[in-house]
Structure formats: C-alpha cells, structure tokens
Design an enzyme around this catalytic site. Structure first.
Site, PDB file in Angstrom:
ATOM      1  N   GLY A  10       2.699 -66.105 -82.221  1.00  0.00           N
ATOM      2  CA  GLY A  10       2.381 -65.319 -81.031  1.00  0.00           C
ATOM      3  C   GLY A  10       0.917 -64.945 -80.961  1.00  0.00           C
ATOM      4  O   GLY A  10       0.114 -65.285 -81.829  1.00  0.00           O
ATOM      5  N   CYS A 126      -1.687 -50.425 -79.022  1.00  0.00           N
ATOM      6  CA  CYS A 126      -3.091 -50.869 -78.968  1.00  0.00           C
ATOM      7  C   CYS A 126      -3.995 -49.878 -78.219  1.00  0.00           C
ATOM      8  O   CYS A 126      -5.081 -49.524 -78.694  1.00  0.00           O
ATOM      9  CB  CYS A 126      -3.187 -52.253 -78.338  1.00  0.00           C
ATOM     10  N   HIS A 234      -9.014 -54.071 -74.103  1.00  0.00           N
ATOM     11  CA  HIS A 234      -8.608 -52.967 -73.220  1.00  0.00           C
ATOM     12  C   HIS A 234      -9.786 -52.002 -73.040  1.00  0.00           C
ATOM     13  O   HIS A 234     -10.539 -51.744 -73.981  1.00  0.00           O
ATOM     14  CB  HIS A 234      -7.468 -52.165 -73.839  1.00  0.00           C
TER      15      HIS A 234
HETATM   16  N1  LIG Z   1      -0.677 -58.231 -77.535  1.00  0.00           N
HETATM   17  C1  LIG Z   1      -1.108 -57.044 -77.955  1.00  0.00           C
HETATM   18  O1  LIG Z   1      -2.226 -56.592 -77.654  1.00  0.00           O
HETATM   19  C2  LIG Z   1      -0.267 -56.208 -78.839  1.00  0.00           C
HETATM   20  C3  LIG Z   1      -0.854 -55.114 -79.420  1.00  0.00           C
HETATM   21  C4  LIG Z   1      -0.102 -54.319 -80.262  1.00  0.00           C
HETATM   22  C5  LIG Z   1       1.202 -54.641 -80.489  1.00  0.00           C
HETATM   23  N2  LIG Z   1       1.773 -55.712 -79.897  1.00  0.00           N
HETATM   24  C6  LIG Z   1       3.176 -55.996 -80.203  1.00  0.00           C
HETATM   25  O2  LIG Z   1       3.260 -57.149 -81.015  1.00  0.00           O
HETATM   26  C7  LIG Z   1       4.450 -57.869 -80.698  1.00  0.00           C
HETATM   27  C8  LIG Z   1       4.106 -59.305 -80.331  1.00  0.00           C
HETATM   28  O3  LIG Z   1       3.204 -59.320 -79.261  1.00  0.00           O
HETATM   29  P1  LIG Z   1       2.446 -60.641 -78.805  1.00  0.00           P
HETATM   30  O4  LIG Z   1       1.513 -60.211 -77.761  1.00  0.00           O
HETATM   31  O5  LIG Z   1       1.924 -61.399 -79.980  1.00  0.00           O
HETATM   32  O6  LIG Z   1       3.657 -61.476 -78.150  1.00  0.00           O
HETATM   33  P2  LIG Z   1       3.832 -63.054 -77.996  1.00  0.00           P
HETATM   34  O7  LIG Z   1       2.539 -63.714 -77.843  1.00  0.00           O
HETATM   35  O8  LIG Z   1       4.863 -63.221 -76.953  1.00  0.00           O
HETATM   36  O9  LIG Z   1       4.460 -63.533 -79.409  1.00  0.00           O
HETATM   37  C9  LIG Z   1       5.725 -63.122 -79.849  1.00  0.00           C
HETATM   38  C10 LIG Z   1       5.980 -63.645 -81.264  1.00  0.00           C
HETATM   39  O10 LIG Z   1       7.228 -63.152 -81.713  1.00  0.00           O
HETATM   40  C11 LIG Z   1       8.086 -64.227 -82.074  1.00  0.00           C
HETATM   41  N3  LIG Z   1       9.462 -63.918 -81.740  1.00  0.00           N
HETATM   42  C12 LIG Z   1       9.973 -63.605 -80.525  1.00  0.00           C
HETATM   43  N4  LIG Z   1      11.305 -63.398 -80.608  1.00  0.00           N
HETATM   44  C13 LIG Z   1      11.643 -63.576 -81.908  1.00  0.00           C
HETATM   45  C14 LIG Z   1      12.849 -63.513 -82.637  1.00  0.00           C
HETATM   46  N5  LIG Z   1      14.007 -63.229 -82.033  1.00  0.00           N
HETATM   47  N6  LIG Z   1      12.810 -63.779 -83.956  1.00  0.00           N
HETATM   48  C15 LIG Z   1      11.664 -64.081 -84.586  1.00  0.00           C
HETATM   49  N7  LIG Z   1      10.465 -64.162 -83.947  1.00  0.00           N
HETATM   50  C16 LIG Z   1      10.470 -63.914 -82.636  1.00  0.00           C
HETATM   51  C17 LIG Z   1       7.585 -65.387 -81.253  1.00  0.00           C
HETATM   52  O11 LIG Z   1       8.010 -66.593 -81.833  1.00  0.00           O
HETATM   53  P3  LIG Z   1       8.183 -67.945 -80.930  1.00  0.00           P
HETATM   54  O12 LIG Z   1       6.802 -68.511 -80.770  1.00  0.00           O
HETATM   55  O13 LIG Z   1       9.050 -68.775 -81.773  1.00  0.00           O
HETATM   56  O14 LIG Z   1       8.803 -67.533 -79.631  1.00  0.00           O
HETATM   57  C18 LIG Z   1       6.076 -65.163 -81.369  1.00  0.00           C
HETATM   58  O15 LIG Z   1       5.602 -65.593 -82.617  1.00  0.00           O
HETATM   59  C19 LIG Z   1       5.142 -57.066 -79.608  1.00  0.00           C
HETATM   60  O16 LIG Z   1       6.067 -56.206 -80.223  1.00  0.00           O
HETATM   61  C20 LIG Z   1       4.024 -56.280 -78.978  1.00  0.00           C
HETATM   62  O17 LIG Z   1       4.476 -55.096 -78.397  1.00  0.00           O
HETATM   63  C21 LIG Z   1       1.066 -56.522 -79.082  1.00  0.00           C
END
Ligand SMILES: NC(=O)c1ccc[n+]([C@@H]2O[C@H](COP(=O)([O-])OP(=O)(O)OC[C@H]3O[C@@H](n4cnc5c(N)ncnc54)[C@H](OP(=O)(O)O)[C@@H]3O)[C@@H](O)[C@H]2O)c1
Length: 329
Positions: A10, A126, A234
């Site tokens: 991700g 974040c 952000h």
């Molecule tokens: N983006 C930000 O700025 C940010 C900041 C702080 C926290 N977060 C948090 O970090 C998390 C991920 O965010 P992201 O932006 O990286 O999202 P993303 O780009 O959509 O990536 C999601 C990741 O989680 C994996 N995943 C999804 N469903 C799963 C499951 N059932 N079992 C195992 N792995 C699974 C996905 O794997 P696949 O590739 O196989 O689908 C991918 O590696 C979220 O909880 C978000 O709230 C994000």
C-alpha cells in the site's frame, strides 16, 4: 529484528519500506504482508526481492515487530493475534488509538510512556501528528485553551485508489472513484465518514487524539477537514488561543528549537511551507506565524508535513526504533 510490514503493497507500506532502509533499521528478516490478492507478489527491499505472504503465515513466523498499515478492520482482527504470538505491533490505523489500554505515541512528545508490556501501540492520525508536533512546545510555555484547525489534505492520505482517481482525472481517463465526487480542481469538505454529530471521523480524530498524546485534557480542539488535489502532504491552518500572552520571536525560537520542526517564515522572500516541498521529508514545516488580531493571546500558523512520512511511516518507525533502543521488544 524480524520485522513484518503489514500492508507492504500500500501507499504507507511502500514508504515504510523506504524509510526502514534509509534509517538502516536493524532488520535480520523482513516479512512483507498484504491481502490474499497480493500473496506471491514480489517487493524489493535494499536491492533484494521478498515474496509477499498472507497474515496467517506472518503470525506463524513470530516476528519481533509488526508495522501495520492495512486498514482498521485488519488491525482489529490481526493485531491481537500477532500480540499473542509475542510480536509487538505498531499500528497505523484508527483501530486502537482511543482505546484506553493502548498508548498513542508521537516519539518526540511521549515515547517515555512505552513499556515492555505494550504489545499493541497506536500511531496517531496523520493530521494529528503534524498538529501536535507544533502545538506541544507552545502549550508547555503558554498553556493552550482552544485550537481551531482547518486541514487541506492530500489525496495520498486516502491511499492508492485515491491517487489513481486524481491521476485518471488529470489524464482524462474514466476509472474507479475513491471519492463521491471529482477531486481534481475541487475541494471536498469530507475526509473519512460522517458521524452523527455532523463532523467527519477525521475531524473527531483531530479533536480527540491531541489530548491523549499530550496527556492533558485542559484544552479543546475544533476541526474542519478538507481533501484537496495535492499529493505531497497535508497542510493545516491553525488558530490557537493561549492562557498566557506570547512573544512572536519567542514562538519562532521555541518551534525552531524543537527536533522535527522546521520554521519557514520569511515573508520578504515568500518563504512559507508548501506540500510540494514537504514531500518526501520527515520534518514538520511551520510558517505564516502571526498574531490573531481579533482576540487576545491568540496565534495563527500554517503547518505542513508529508502525511506518508511523519504522518505515518516515519513516526511508526521512530516508535519501533525507540522500542529497540530501550530494550522494550
Ligand atoms: N495514507 C496515509 O496518509 C495514512 C496515514 C496514516 C495512516 N494511514 C492508515 O494506514 C492504512 C493503510 O493506508 P494506505 O493509504 O497505505 O492504504 P492503501 O494504499 O489502500 O494500502 C492498503 C494496504 O493494506 C493491505 N490490505 C488491505 N486489506 C487487507 C487485508 N484484508 N489483509 C491484509 N492486507 C490488507 C493492502 O494489500 P493489497 O495490496 O493486497 O490490497 C495494502 O497493502 C489505513 O489504515 C490508513 O488509515 C494512512
């Protein structure tokens, strides 16, 4: 350390791998983990290829540390399973942040609360991290009463699907929508889901998490969170009312002296923080520092940080570093 990165494919996971390599985190074995969709795929770390495994396999490998960024549901279900296997989990989702039995940590502010018994540790939202980084030194000196924050949040905060939506819109391609409306040339006053009180979940994270991190319930925060078509980080417009009066030069000095903060505030040279320049940096940038002329003891400032770095991956890895350095894992 045997380290699992859950959500390795991700947006946050990818930056996590980059930051682990940059900071030379002491990894003896890396376990990239993602959903069943990605099992068998290859990711590269420090020039070597690693095969993505599923959660069940990862738990059975008993990692020392698991860095989670795979959404709240995955964390709720799987973090306890890792913890039971003896793994210390640092979780990026909102699943555990407000759980009174879990620590919510920004290392520069409250790493000292961590103990060996903490098996699931929460990484704050974040937008919260960059906010408290700037508020904490000022609160200590002038005693905050109330904070009003409006955010201008990057599409990278929503994940891979949202970045793709913006890229598709720019290229004129019809594709999958991460948001209910176009995001290019738009501003959505809608980050995360709406709650019964009329706020979004993101706004309530900003309103509730700072008090827990700073271990102080004497101030309140009101937030409006807006998604805009930037990708680098952000931004936040922040209005802070203090109990005590302040001196602007001293505010700049306090912020400049805080590790992890860079003051960019030279109006004569058009110097102020912007997401395009905060991109890929670990620091939190603060500028446009000025007195609110409508109210006593009140400050306005503009805070920018890369949400995937200090807002997620870097903060998580700083927590893990603290655990290793202090023999807590
Ligand atoms: N983006 C930000 O700025 C940010 C900041 C702080 C926290 N977060 C948090 O970090 C998390 C991920 O965010 P992201 O932006 O990286 O999202 P993303 O780009 O959509 O990536 C999601 C990741 O989680 C994996 N995943 C999804 N469903 C799963 C499951 N059932 N079992 C195992 N792995 C699974 C996905 O794997 P696949 O590739 O196989 O689908 C991918 O590696 C979220 O909880 C978000 O709230 C994000």
């Amino acid at each position: 350390m045997k380290v699992a990165v859950v959500g390795a494919t991700g947006m946050v996971g990818e930056v996590m791998l980059k930051v682990l390599a940059e900071r030379n985190f002491p990894i003896t074995e890396l376990i990239p983990v993602a959903s069943e969709r990605s099992v068998g795929k290859t990711i590269t770390y420090k020039g070597n290829d690693y095969t993505v495994v599923g959660l069940e396999t990862a738990v059975s490998m008993k990692p020392d540390i698991a860095l989670f960024s795979a959404g709240g549901d995955t964390s709720l279900e799987w973090a306890p399973k890792f913890a039971e296997a003896g793994t210390t989990v640092v979780d990026n989702s909102s699943a555990w942040r407000m759980d009174p039995s879990k620590k919510l940590v920004v290392p520069e502010i409250n790493a000292n609360v961590l103990t060996k018994e903490d098996k699931i540790i929460a990484n704050p939202n974040c937008s919260t991290i960059q906010l408290v980084m700037a508020l904490n030194p000022l609160h200590k000196k002038y005693n905050m009463k109330r904070v009003v924050v409006s955010t201008y949040q990057s599409v990278s905060g929503t994940g891979v699907k949202a970045v793709r939506q913006l890229e598709n819109e720019i290229a004129g391609i019809e594709g999958e929508m991460a948001y209910p409306y176009p995001i290019g040339r738009n501003a959505l006053p809608h980050c995360d889901v709406f709650l019964e009180n009329g706020y979004t979940k993101e706004e309530m994270k900003l309103a509730r998490e700072p008090q827990k991190i700073m271990d102080d319930r004497t101030f309140s925060v009101s937030a409006t969170a807006v998604r805009i078509p930037t990708a680098g980080g952000h931004s936040e417009s922040v209005n802070v009312e203090f109990e005590n009066d302040f001196d602007l030069a001293e505010v700049r000095e306090l912020l400049s002296a805080t590790p992890g903060i860079v003051v960019q505030d030279d109006l004569a040279n058009n110097s102020y923080p912007m997401p395009i320049y905060a991109h890929d940096k670990d620091d939190v940038f603060v500028g446009r520092i000025r007195r609110d002329e409508s109210q006593a003891n009140t400050l306005n400032m503009w805070i920018v940080a890369d949400n995937l770095r200090k807002g997620a991956a870097t903060n998580t890895i700083q927590i893990a570093e603290y655990l290793v350095e202090n023999n807590l894992v």
